[in-house]
Design a protein around this motif. Structure first.
Motif, PDB file in Angstrom:
ATOM      1  N   CYS A 178      -6.003  -1.718   4.500  1.00 51.03           N
ATOM      2  CA  CYS A 178      -4.538  -1.856   4.445  1.00 51.03           C
ATOM      3  C   CYS A 178      -4.055  -2.764   5.582  1.00 51.03           C
ATOM      4  O   CYS A 178      -3.199  -3.625   5.391  1.00 51.03           O
ATOM      5  CB  CYS A 178      -3.857  -0.507   4.595  1.00 51.03           C
ATOM      6  SG  CYS A 178      -4.314   0.677   3.323  1.00 51.03           S
ATOM      7  N   HIS A 201       0.787  -1.236   0.000  1.00 55.64           N
ATOM      8  CA  HIS A 201       0.000   0.000   0.000  1.00 55.64           C
ATOM      9  C   HIS A 201       0.815   1.280   0.000  1.00 55.64           C
ATOM     10  O   HIS A 201       0.246   2.362  -0.144  1.00 55.64           O
ATOM     11  CB  HIS A 201      -0.937   0.012   1.215  1.00 55.64           C
ATOM     12  CG  HIS A 201      -1.812  -1.198   1.303  1.00 55.64           C
ATOM     13  ND1 HIS A 201      -2.880  -1.388   0.458  1.00 55.64           N
ATOM     14  CD2 HIS A 201      -1.761  -2.296   2.090  1.00 55.64           C
ATOM     15  CE1 HIS A 201      -3.467  -2.552   0.737  1.00 55.64           C
ATOM     16  NE2 HIS A 201      -2.803  -3.123   1.728  1.00 55.64           N
ATOM     17  N   ARG A 211      -9.319   4.372   4.638  1.00 55.00           N
ATOM     18  CA  ARG A 211      -9.303   2.985   4.142  1.00 55.00           C
ATOM     19  C   ARG A 211      -8.218   2.195   4.874  1.00 55.00           C
ATOM     20  O   ARG A 211      -7.668   1.235   4.354  1.00 55.00           O
ATOM     21  CB  ARG A 211      -9.038   2.962   2.637  1.00 55.00           C
ATOM     22  CG  ARG A 211     -10.076   3.706   1.798  1.00 55.00           C
ATOM     23  CD  ARG A 211     -11.224   2.822   1.361  1.00 55.00           C
ATOM     24  NE  ARG A 211     -10.695   1.656   0.657  1.00 55.00           N
ATOM     25  CZ  ARG A 211     -11.343   0.507   0.512  1.00 55.00           C
ATOM     26  NH1 ARG A 211     -12.540   0.377   1.038  1.00 55.00           N
ATOM     27  NH2 ARG A 211     -10.805  -0.511  -0.141  1.00 55.00           N
ATOM     28  N   GLY A 253      -1.658   4.358   2.083  1.00 55.00           N
ATOM     29  CA  GLY A 253      -2.916   3.977   1.452  1.00 55.00           C
ATOM     30  C   GLY A 253      -3.870   5.158   1.495  1.00 55.00           C
ATOM     31  O   GLY A 253      -3.493   6.283   1.864  1.00 55.00           O
ATOM     32  N   GLU A 254      -5.113   4.887   1.118  1.00 57.08           N
ATOM     33  CA  GLU A 254      -6.094   5.968   1.060  1.00 57.08           C
ATOM     34  C   GLU A 254      -6.570   6.369   2.457  1.00 57.08           C
ATOM     35  O   GLU A 254      -6.640   5.526   3.355  1.00 57.08           O
ATOM     36  CB  GLU A 254      -7.325   5.512   0.281  1.00 57.08           C
ATOM     37  CG  GLU A 254      -7.144   5.511  -1.218  1.00 57.08           C
ATOM     38  CD  GLU A 254      -8.389   4.972  -1.889  1.00 57.08           C
ATOM     39  OE1 GLU A 254      -9.499   5.501  -1.646  1.00 57.08           O
ATOM     40  OE2 GLU A 254      -8.273   3.979  -2.630  1.00 57.08           O
TER      41      GLU A 254
END
Lengths: 593, 593
Positions: free
Chosen positions: A284, A143, A280, A276-277
Motif C-alpha cells: 500500500c 486501498h 501488506r 488495506g490488508e
C-alpha cells in the motif's frame, strides 16, 4: 535572484508538440474535458500562483524555518505560508487530479505534473505540504474502504486536511524490515499505535485543520520482516474532534528545505485504522512511494530550472573580462559573462538536463494516465511497465542532474553564489535531500537493475528499447538527425551487451549487480535522454520554418550540446561497469584506513 | 560525527616512503634541522591540537557563526576560537615555516602543508584566520622593504597580528582590471586608500591585536587595466596605536564557513603604505594568491578526509539490509552497510581522491621547498615550473573531488546526512566555497590550459610528462604494475594528442581553448593522480613483506579502485574536448530561453 517565470513556452512544446498529449488524453475515458484550452488555463493559473504567491516566500521561508513549540507540540510555518496554502486550496489545485467522486477536478497527471514542477521551482519546501498530502490521498483512494474514502478523501481533496507518510524510524530507513512500531487491536476494529517515526515531512504544521498520518506498524505476531508490516490511518484529530495520542516531539535541523517541517512523531497508543490488508502495508505504501519518487525527480527538475533562470539572468548582466576572440560590448567596461565558453558550458548543462527532465516527466505522466484510464489492458500494461522501469531513473537521474544544475548555477555567480541573499545556494541545499529521501539514489539504482531489469529477464527493458529502436529505424535516413540517432543506436546496442554482461556476472556473484547498479542507472538515464533529445530535435526541426523567436533552433542546438558534451559520460559508465565488483569488494572491511 | 583523527599513518607513508622527503630536505641549505624526528614531533603536536582543540569547535562554530556589532564595527568569533588561536600561537604554529630572521621556525613547506591539511579537516573556518595571515606574511616577506618587514613580520609570525588579502570589489572579482579603489599620496610617503572591498575572509575578528590588510588600489593616473593596480599595506591600527580610517561594514551571510568572518571593508582615506613597485600590485598579490590556491586545494583534501572518516565510521556501525551474497553479521538484525557494493563505491571514491590529494600536496610542497632553497638554479626552475603547472590542478581538481567526497560522505548517512547535528552536511557547505574563491575552478582551468600550457608551447607540460614517461619506462617490465602503468602510458599519449589538437584549434578560434579548459584540467588531474597512484602502488608493493596491519595491501587495492573506477572519466573528457567549442558557442545569446 530574479523572479521566477514559469516555463510555459517549453511546457507547451513538450506537451503539445513533443508528446502531443491531446491526441492521447482526449481518447481516454474520463479525460474528455481535459482539452488544450483547459490545460492552458490551469497552467497559466498555476504559473501566476507560483510566480506571485509562493516564489516570494522561498527565501524568507528558508531564513525563518519552521518553529516548534515544545509546550504545545505545535509547529508554526513561516510567514505567508498559511495564506498561500489557503489560496492554493481555493484555486482548486489540491483537487486538480483527484477523483470527482470526492470533490476532485478529475484532471490527468499530464496536467498535474507540470504544476508540481512549477511549485518545486518556486518554493520546494512549501510544495511538500500539498505534495505529501496528495500521496496520502492516493494511498487511501487506492486501498481504503468505502467508509475510509468517504471519511478522509473529501478533506484531503479540498485541502482542509493534509496527509503524511510515516515510514522511517531511528534505526531503519532503507531497511523497513527492521521496523518496530506496533499496532495492538483495541477490540473495536481500531488499533493502538505505538512507536517513534522520524523524518516525517510536513509532519506537523499550522496550514490545515487536521493531519492524516499513514503509519507503518506491526500487528501482534506479525512476521518479523517486511512481510509483517501493515499500514494504518492515524489522524491527528479523531472523528469526534478529540486529539489523538500522538504528537510532534521535535523538528529536525536540516541543511535545506527548512520551511518544511521535518518532524519526529511519537505515537503513544494513538488510535489508528488498518488500511488495506494486514501485513501488506508495504505494498500500500508503495502507491505513495512511487508517486513520491516521481515527485522527487520533479524537485530536481524544478530546482534545476530555477537555478538556470537565476544563472542565465546573472550571466547576461554581470560584466567581467572580455570575450576571447573580440569584445562583445566594447562600449561597456567588460563583456557579460555569457560570452565565455565555460559559463555557457554551465548554463547549457543546466538547460539540457532541465529540458530533458521536463520531457521525461511529461512522458511518464502520460503513461500514468494511460495506465489508469486506457480501455485496452495490454496498452495499460505496457504503460505500467514503462513507468515501473523509468520511475527509479526519473528519481535518481533527475535529482543527480538537478543537484549538478543547482551547483552550476551557483558557480556562475562566483562568490555571490555562496551568499545567502542571492538565493542560489538555497537551491543547492534544497535539492540535496532529493538524492536521499524516498529511497536513496543508490537504492533506486538497485531497484532499477535488480527488480526492474534482471528480475524479469529484461522484459520491461526490451519493451522500452524497442521504442527507441523503432525511432532510430524510422529516422535512419534523416541525415539531419544522424548526429542524434547514431550515438543513440550505438548506446542501444551497448546497453544490451552491458545488461547481458551484468546478468551473467550476477548469477555467479550478486555483488556484481550491486556494484554496477549506480553506473547502470546513469547509463539508462542517458539512453532515455538521448532518445528524448533526438525526438525533441526532430520535433523542432519539423517546425523550423515557423521559428519566429528562435525557440526551435535553440532546441536543436541544446540537443547538439547534450549529445556531444553530456552524453559522452556513457563511455566512462561502460568502462566502470566492465571493471566489475572486484575493485569494490576485495578490500577487507578492517583495511579501510 | 565521530571525532577527527589525524591521518598520521598515511602522512608517514606519503612523506617518508613515497616522496622520501628526508632525502631531499636534508640536503637543502637551511632545512638541516628538519629531520624525520622533528617532522614527527610537529605532526604529532599538530594532530593533537587539531583533534582536541579545533575539531570540537567546528559544529558549534557553524551554528554560532561570527557576530557583527554595527555600533562598533566589531566582530566576535564563536566561543572557543580565541583560546584555540592563542594556543596555536603559543605552540609556535603561526611561525612554523616562517623566516627565522623574524622569529620563524624555518621549517619547510613539506611539514607545513600536512599541518594545514589537518587544520582544514578539523575546522576549516577556523583555519582560515591563520591561513590568510600566512599569506600576508608571505607577500610582505617577498615584496616588502626592510622597514616594512621589520615592522610587520615579527607580529605576523608570532600571531599577535593577523593579515588579509583585499582584492574583490562589488563589481569585480575575476576581472581585477575593473578595480576602482584608489590611493592618493598623502605627501609623507603614505597613501590615502578609499574604496569598498568585499568577501574579505578573516577581515575583522577578535583573535588578534591588529589586522594587516593587503589592499589592491589604483594610484592617480594609473593605467585603467590590471597594469594600473598597486598593493598597499593598510593596518587596522597604525604604528602610534590610532585606529585607521577603515572599518568593517558588515559580514556576509553564507552557505558555509560561517565561523570565518567574510567582511565588507570600507576604506575611507585609510592610511596605506605601498608595497612592491607602483602598478605592479597584481604580481605581488600573486605571491599570496598562488599559496592561497594550494590552500584551497588542501581545504578540498582536508574536508574530504573528514567526511571519509565520518562516513567510514557510520558505514561500520549502521545496520541496514543484508549483504547480497550471504549475511555478514547473522547474529545482528542486519549487516553493517559497509558490506554493500554501492556504499563501498562511495567510501572508496572518498578514500582514493583523498589519498591521491595528500600525495599531490606533499609533492608540491617538496617542489616549493626545492624552488626556494636548492642551490642549483636549473633544479629550482624545474621545481618552479612543476609548481606553476600543477597549482591550478591542485586548486580545482582537489576541490572538485573534495566536494564530491563530502557529498558522498553525506550520502552514506542517508537521511541523517541531511541533519545538521551529524556534521556531514556542514562539510559539504564548507567545501563548496573552495571551488569558487581564489579564482573559480573555471578560471583555474583557463590558467592551466592558456597560461601554463599553450603560452609556453607545452614546455612546462613536457617537463611534467617526461617524469611520467620515465616512470612508465622504468617499470615497463613490472607485471604487477602493468594495470597502472598501461592506462597511464596510454593517457600520456592522449594528453599529447589532445593538447596539440586544442592548440591548433585555438590558433583559429580562441574560444576553442576556453571551451576545452575545464575538461582539460580534469584530464591533467587524472594524469597526475594515475601517476601518483602508480607510484603509491609501487611503493606499497615493495613493502608488502612487512605489511603488519594490511596498510600496504589497502594502498594497492585503493590504487586498483582508482584506476578501474575513477580514472575512466578520461574517456568522457577526451570525447568532450574533441567535440570542440561549436556546441557551446553557436547558440545565440538571445536564444537561451
Amino acid at each position: 535572484m530574479p523572479a521566477y517565470k514559469a516555463p510555459l513556452r517549453d511546457l507547451h512544446f513538450v506537451l503539445n508538440e513533443l508528446i502531443q498529449v491531446q491526441d492521447v488524453i482526449g481518447k481516454l475515458p474520463g479525460y474528455e474535458e481535459a482539452t488544450e484550452d483547459i490545460f492552458a488555463s490551469y497552467l497559466e493559473a498555476a504559473a501566476q500562483f507560483c510566480e506571485n504567491e509562493v516564489a516570494p516566500l522561498n527565501r524568507s521561508g528558508d531564513e525563518a524555518g519552521c518553529q516548534f513549540d515544545p509546550s504545545t507540540h505545535s509547529v508554526t510555518t513561516p510567514e505567508g505560508f498559511r495564506d498561500a496554502y489557503r489560496q492554493y486550496c481555493e484555486l482548486g489545485f489540491t483537487a486538480l487530479d483527484c477523483d470527482p467522486a470526492y470533490g476532485g477536478l478529475g484532471m490527468p497527471r499530464t496536467l498535474a505534473f507540470p504544476v508540481m514542477e512549477m511549485l518545486c521551482s518556486a518554493n520546494v519546501a512549501w510544495s511538500m505540504y500539498p505534495g505529501l498530502s496528495h500521496g496520502a490521498y492516493a494511498a487511501i483512494h487506492a486501498h481504503g474502504t468505502t467508509e475510509q474514502k468517504d471519511t478522509y478523501l473529501p478533506h484531503l481533496v479540498d485541502g482542509s486536511w493534509t496527509g503524511t507518510m510515516c515510514l522511517t524510524e531511528p534505526h531503519c530507513g532503507t531497511d523497513l524490515g527492521l521496523l518496530k512500531s506496533r499496532a495492538e487491536p483495541n477490540g473495536d476494529g481500531s488499533y493502538a499505535i505505538t512507536g517513534t517515526k522520524i523524518f516525517i515531512s510536513a509532519g506537523e504544521h499550522d496550514l490545515a485543520d487536521n493531519i492524516i498520518h499513514l503509519v507503518l506498524a506491526r500487528l501482534p505476531d506479525a512476521p518479523k520482516d517486511v512481510k509483517g508490516i501493515s499500514l494504518f490511518i492515524v489522524p491527528k484529530f479523531l472523528a469526534d474532534g478529540s486529539r489523538n495520542a500522538m504528537h510532534c516531539g521535535s523538528l529536525e535541523h536540516k541543511m535545506g528545505i527548512k520551511a518544511n517541517a521535518t518532524a519526529v512523531l511519537n505515537f503513544d497508543g494513538a488510535k489508528g485504522f488498518l488500511i488495506g490488508e494486514a501485513n501488506r502495508g508495504l505494498a500500500c505504501m508503495f502507491t505513495m512511494m512511487n508517486a513520491a519518487r516521481l515527485g522527487c525527480g520533479m524537485q530536481g527538475l524544478g530546482l534545476g530550472e530555477a537555478s538556470y533562470q537565476g544563472a542565465l539572468a546573472y550571466a547576461r548582466e554581470r560584466l567581467q573580462m572580455r570575450a576571447l576572440n573580440a569584445p562583445h560590448s566594447p562600449d561597456k567596461p567588460a563583456d557579460p559573462i555569457i560570452v565565455h565558453p565555460d559559463v555557457r558550458r554551465m548554463l547549457l548543462t543546466q538547460k539540457a538536463y532541465t529540458e530533458a527532465g521536463r520531457a521525461l516527466t511529461a512522458l511518464l505522466a502520460l503513461q500514468l494516465d494511460i495506465e489508469e484510464k486506457h480501455p485496452d489492458p495490454e496498452t495499460r500494461q505496457d504503460a505500467a511497465d514503462l513507468v515501473a522501469l523509468l520511475t527509479p531513473v526519473a528519481k535518481a537521474f533527475m535529482t543527480d542532474n538537478g543537484y549538478e544544475a543547482t551547483n552550476l548555477g551557483m558557480q556562475v555567480f562566483g562568490g555571490h553564489g555562496f551568499i545567502r541573499e542571492w538565493g542560489m545556494e538555497q537551491l543547492v541545499r534544497d535539492c540535496r535531500i532529493s538524492q536521499i529521501y524516498e529511497g536513496t539514489n543508490g537504492i533506486q539504482a538497485i531497484d532499477l537493475l535488480g527488480r526492474k531489469v534482471l528480475l524479469d529477464q529484461g522484459q520491461r527493458l526490451r519493451k522500452f528499447t524497442r521504442l527507441i529502436h523503432l525511432f532510430c529505424k524510422e529516422h535512419a535516413e534523416n541525415s539531419q538527425l544522424k548526429p542524434f540517432t547514431e550515438p543513440l543506436a550505438a548506446l542501444l546496442k551497448d546497453v544490451g551487451d552491458v545488461t547481458m554482461h551484468i546478468g551473467m556476472a550476477a548469477m555467479r556473484d550478486r555483488d556484481e549487480a550491486g556494484a554496477a547498479a549506480s553506473d547502470y542507472l546513469r547509463l539508462i538515464g542517458h539512453l532515455t535522454y538521448a532518445w528524448l533529445w533526438a525526438r525533441m530535435a526532430q520535433t523542432a526541426a519539423a517546425r523550423l520554418a515557423s521559428d519566429e523567436d528562435g525557440f526551435y533552433q535553440a532546441k536543436i542546438e541544446t540537443a547538439r550540446f547534450y549529445i556531444t558534451k553530456l552524453f559522452p559520460e556513457v563511455h566512462t559508465l561502460i568502462a566502470r561497469i566492465k571493471a566489475g565488483a572486484g575493485p569494490l569488494m576485495t578490500l577487507k572491511e578492517e583495511h579501510f584506513f
